[in-house]
Enzyme design. Sequence first.
Site, PDB file in Angstrom:
ATOM      1  N   SER A 261      -1.494   1.271 -17.261  1.00  0.00           N
ATOM      2  CA  SER A 261      -2.224   1.613 -16.275  1.00  0.00           C
ATOM      3  C   SER A 261      -2.131   1.023 -15.393  1.00  0.00           C
ATOM      4  O   SER A 261      -1.723   0.013 -14.880  1.00  0.00           O
ATOM      5  CB  SER A 261      -3.677   1.559 -17.031  1.00  0.00           C
ATOM      6  OG  SER A 261      -4.161   1.039 -16.296  1.00  0.00           O
ATOM      7  N   LYS A 262      -2.392   1.022 -13.889  1.00  0.00           N
ATOM      8  CA  LYS A 262      -2.920   0.822 -12.786  1.00  0.00           C
ATOM      9  C   LYS A 262      -3.643  -0.685 -13.031  1.00  0.00           C
ATOM     10  O   LYS A 262      -2.817  -1.189 -11.848  1.00  0.00           O
ATOM     11  CB  LYS A 262      -3.885   1.558 -11.381  1.00  0.00           C
ATOM     12  CG  LYS A 262      -3.121   2.774 -11.537  1.00  0.00           C
ATOM     13  CD  LYS A 262      -3.636   3.277 -10.000  1.00  0.00           C
ATOM     14  CE  LYS A 262      -2.611   4.466  -9.280  1.00  0.00           C
ATOM     15  NZ  LYS A 262      -3.694   4.761  -8.626  1.00  0.00           N
ATOM     16  N   ARG A 263      -4.317  -0.878 -14.424  1.00  0.00           N
ATOM     17  CA  ARG A 263      -5.036  -1.773 -14.258  1.00  0.00           C
ATOM     18  C   ARG A 263      -4.462  -3.137 -14.915  1.00  0.00           C
ATOM     19  O   ARG A 263      -4.470  -4.224 -14.588  1.00  0.00           O
ATOM     20  CB  ARG A 263      -6.881  -1.621 -14.417  1.00  0.00           C
ATOM     21  CG  ARG A 263      -7.225  -1.081 -13.459  1.00  0.00           C
ATOM     22  CD  ARG A 263      -8.894  -0.659 -13.938  1.00  0.00           C
ATOM     23  NE  ARG A 263      -8.499   0.283 -14.883  1.00  0.00           N
ATOM     24  CZ  ARG A 263      -8.282   1.722 -14.821  1.00  0.00           C
ATOM     25  NH1 ARG A 263      -8.581   1.448 -13.808  1.00  0.00           N
ATOM     26  NH2 ARG A 263      -7.739   2.546 -15.788  1.00  0.00           N
ATOM     27  N   SER A 267       1.499  -4.229 -14.282  1.00  0.00           N
ATOM     28  CA  SER A 267       2.206  -2.843 -13.389  1.00  0.00           C
ATOM     29  C   SER A 267       1.899  -3.231 -12.074  1.00  0.00           C
ATOM     30  O   SER A 267       2.207  -2.489 -10.982  1.00  0.00           O
ATOM     31  CB  SER A 267       1.011  -1.782 -13.331  1.00  0.00           C
ATOM     32  OG  SER A 267      -0.273  -1.859 -13.662  1.00  0.00           O
TER      33      SER A 267
END
Length: 495
Positions: A261-263, A267
């Site tokens: 995930s972007k979080r 990443s």
Amino acid sequence: MSEKSAVRVRFCPSPTGSPHVGLARTALFNWAFARHHGGTFVFRIEDTDAARDSQESYETLLEVMDWLGFSWDEGPEIGGPHAPYRQSERFDVYADVARRLLEAGRAYRCYCSQEELDERNERARKEARTPGYDGHCRELRAEQVAAYEAEGRRPVVRLRMPDRAIAFDDLVRGEITFQPEHVPDYVLVRGNGHPLYTLVNPVDDALMEITHVLRGEDLLSSTPRQIALYEALGEIGIGDGTPPRFGHLPYVMGQGNKKLSKRDPESNLLGYRDRGFLPEGLLNYLALLGWAIAEDRDIFSMDEMVAAFDIARVNPNPARFDLKKAEAINATHLRALSVDELAERMVPYLQRAGILGEDVTEEQRRLLGAAAPLVQERMGTLGEAVEMVGFLLVDDRAFTRDPADTAKLLATDDGRAVVQAAHDALAALSTWDTASIEEALRTALIDGLGLKPRNAFGPVRVAVTGRRVSPPLFESLELLGRESSLARLEDAGRA
Ligand code: GLU
Ligand code: ZN
């Protein structure tokens, strides 16, 4: 290939938040595909969502593209035949297209309120029918429209989907078919007149003559809609109605087999730059998220990737993001640099840490060049240069030691005795080179004090380099020079 059929791909991120590795993987595959085919790499900014997009994020995207070395042939800053390439500057284009789709009957106004849509969806579920827009407003009579308008309803614009299955041959996944009940008429323009991704993305792909769309698997469900929109656009004179070829790149999985995930901290793309990953190291790793140059080969350059890249050989199965492997691949690229190149690339990291000033002196360059071969095998990222070679470049007043290492190895009776003996042995040296330094220290500490090498050299290392882990000690002392070495040993005796 004729001019018209030449490959044109696009990388079209939305400037929201901080760029992530999935985005870079998509950019990489598009870029490699374009370069492999001698095609055009279009960079487009999908910034139609004023609430989420930011100028800061846009600037970060440009920075990241620059760092990764993805030069674009058309796009922001450089323009091109289809300018502008920021969608926020193209609203009049989208308004015009929406109007023409309505006029041609390929789109229609839908007056349903959210509550009405929810209620009908609920009913469909209860009756075991597929939920989704039911075409309620497809054929409204003039009186109905007038009544809705009189109520003050503001219609959305929906695309009229064809009542047939939509199939396409995915470049990665092969033939894929969507049945019409799973692709209902969908919204192109909001009630307030704001065009959505569903409209602007295919419109620009058509206007910009994009031939291949390579993007993440998460967008697979939007593909049948976009193919239908392409046909409709062809009918109103935008493009010839033929959709581009699509290739959906595999998901990237993070820890615990969840989608990265972007979080997730791993990443964050800028994190890699800030830690001192080499762009070629990170890109080599990102290429492996779905592609392989050969079965038994992990390390390659971008030139090699471009030469070998074949979208048909992308693996449709989810790829797993493995930070350890990314680090190992990066370290391999670091070791492959020439010594001069390594020294050069460390400079910005040392500057950021305040160890080097903006202007690097001749003497600092000489030291860096001499230190680079000593640390090359031991470094995983350029950021480690700060701890590895920083002690050579700071002057003695600015020099500091790791407090934990100091407490453990220097600030003890044994530690003080060792650095005192080391100081005296080195002070007596007439030649300051690695061999003489080694001999003097061995004689004084191992023969003289009867210490094991680890106990002998550990305190000396902390005294002069500030840390327990450093480049090889005797070479480091030679580079540091007699004056600084003795000053630091003397100072360490007072620790
Ligand atoms: N702006 C879209 C995104 O960032 C692009 C999707 C696409 O490649 O079609 O998700
Ligand atoms: Zn409706």
